[in-house]
Design an enzyme around this catalytic site. Structure first.
Site, mmCIF file in Angstrom:
data_model
loop_
_atom_site.group_PDB
_atom_site.id
_atom_site.type_symbol
_atom_site.label_atom_id
_atom_site.label_comp_id
_atom_site.label_asym_id
_atom_site.label_seq_id
_atom_site.Cartn_x
_atom_site.Cartn_y
_atom_site.Cartn_z
ATOM 1 N N LYS A 157 0.875 -1.177 0.000
ATOM 2 C CA LYS A 157 0.000 0.000 0.000
ATOM 3 C C LYS A 157 0.906 1.219 0.000
ATOM 4 O O LYS A 157 1.715 1.378 0.917
ATOM 5 C CB LYS A 157 -0.915 0.002 1.229
ATOM 6 C CG LYS A 157 -1.947 1.135 1.229
ATOM 7 C CD LYS A 157 -2.856 1.029 2.452
ATOM 8 C CE LYS A 157 -3.866 2.175 2.495
ATOM 9 N NZ LYS A 157 -4.951 1.999 1.499
ATOM 10 N N GLU A 206 -2.787 -2.417 -2.746
ATOM 11 C CA GLU A 206 -4.016 -1.712 -2.374
ATOM 12 C C GLU A 206 -3.818 -0.222 -2.589
ATOM 13 O O GLU A 206 -2.866 0.375 -2.069
ATOM 14 C CB GLU A 206 -4.377 -1.968 -0.913
ATOM 15 C CG GLU A 206 -5.674 -1.255 -0.524
ATOM 16 C CD GLU A 206 -5.930 -1.198 0.969
ATOM 17 O OE1 GLU A 206 -6.822 -0.428 1.372
ATOM 18 O OE2 GLU A 206 -5.231 -1.902 1.718
ATOM 19 N N ASP A 226 -4.826 -0.995 7.867
ATOM 20 C CA ASP A 226 -4.665 -1.653 6.569
ATOM 21 C C ASP A 226 -3.363 -2.435 6.472
ATOM 22 O O ASP A 226 -3.350 -3.597 6.046
ATOM 23 C CB ASP A 226 -4.708 -0.611 5.445
ATOM 24 C CG ASP A 226 -6.035 0.129 5.383
ATOM 25 O OD1 ASP A 226 -6.948 -0.211 6.151
ATOM 26 O OD2 ASP A 226 -6.145 1.060 4.561
#
Length: 231
Positions: free
Chosen positions: A37, A112, A53
């Site tokens: 990410k 992501e 996350d």
């Protein structure tokens, strides 16, 4: 590199859960998987029902959270503003190199995104630019309910206008007994967007096993592609 980038129609739609489910499903198929990410904002927010996350994705792939996300920023705002408030600068080239490094020794990479495709990472550099530079196909997380047709088709159009490949749309959380509107939303997005539309139900447990079980219902391997990034 074999992988995909998970984006969404908005923030809070389910990107992290979908990313975790895809990564867990691929691992269950015997692949070594890395997650990445580029930026996480809201690091100063109190913990919620789910882990942050980077922590959730790290629990699935066996990475350390800092390997999943190299840039954690405190305010729960867009990355370009969060960086400005923190007095730091986000360097897109560094993020791209970090993404490639994360997946270098793994069979697959699940990236992501941050918010939606048109969220700015810097004042002049969007998530869509990052996706284009990385060159992986997109999987779009979308809400199943009212309003999703417009939001999802706009996201598909924004992706294709930049020559990005959309592998699939995933409506989540999808109920066990969808009503007529939800079924119509799914069929309409598939028809007008000319895209595969899958569904992902609610995931109660915050475990790799629960994510893998949910991800097993998705065509994870078929949605992956090879990146075209030149770094």
């Amino acid at each position: 590199m074999f992988g995909c980038l998970v984006t969404a129609t908005d923030t809070g739609v389910g990107k992290t859960v979908l990313s975790g489910a895809l990564a867990a499903a691929l691992r269950a198929q015997g692949l070594s998987v890395a997650a990445f990410k580029p930026v996480l904002t809201g690091a100063d927010e109190p913990p919620g029902q789910w882990p942050a996350d980077d922590e959730l994705l790290a629990s699935v792939t066996g990475q350390a959270p800092e390997q999943v996300c190299p840039s954690r920023l405190g305010p729960a705002v867009s990355p370009h503003l969060a960086a400005a408030l923190a007095g730091t600068v986000i360097e897109p080239a560094s993020l791209l190199r970090a993404a490639r490094q994360a997946g270098r020794d793994r069979d697959a990479l699940v990236v992501e995104g941050v918010g939606g495709l048109l969220v700015p990472l810097t004042p002049e550099y969007l998530v869509r630019d990052f996706a284009g530079a990385l060159g992986l196909p997109l999987v779009i997380a979308a809400r199943p309910g009212l309003g999703t047709i417009n939001h999802t088709l706009l996201t598909v159009e924004a992706a294709r206008s930049a020559q990005l490949t959309v592998s699939a749309v995933v409506l989540t959380p999808w109920p066990a007994q969808p009503d007529a509107m939800l079924e119509s939303n799914r069929a309409t997005i598939a028809r007008l967007g000319e895209v595969e539309v899958a569904t992902l139900g609610p995931i109660a447990a915050r475990t790799p096993e629960a994510l893998a079980a949910a991800g097993a219902q998705l065509e994870a391997r078929g949605w992956m592609g090879s990146d075209r990034a030149q770094l």
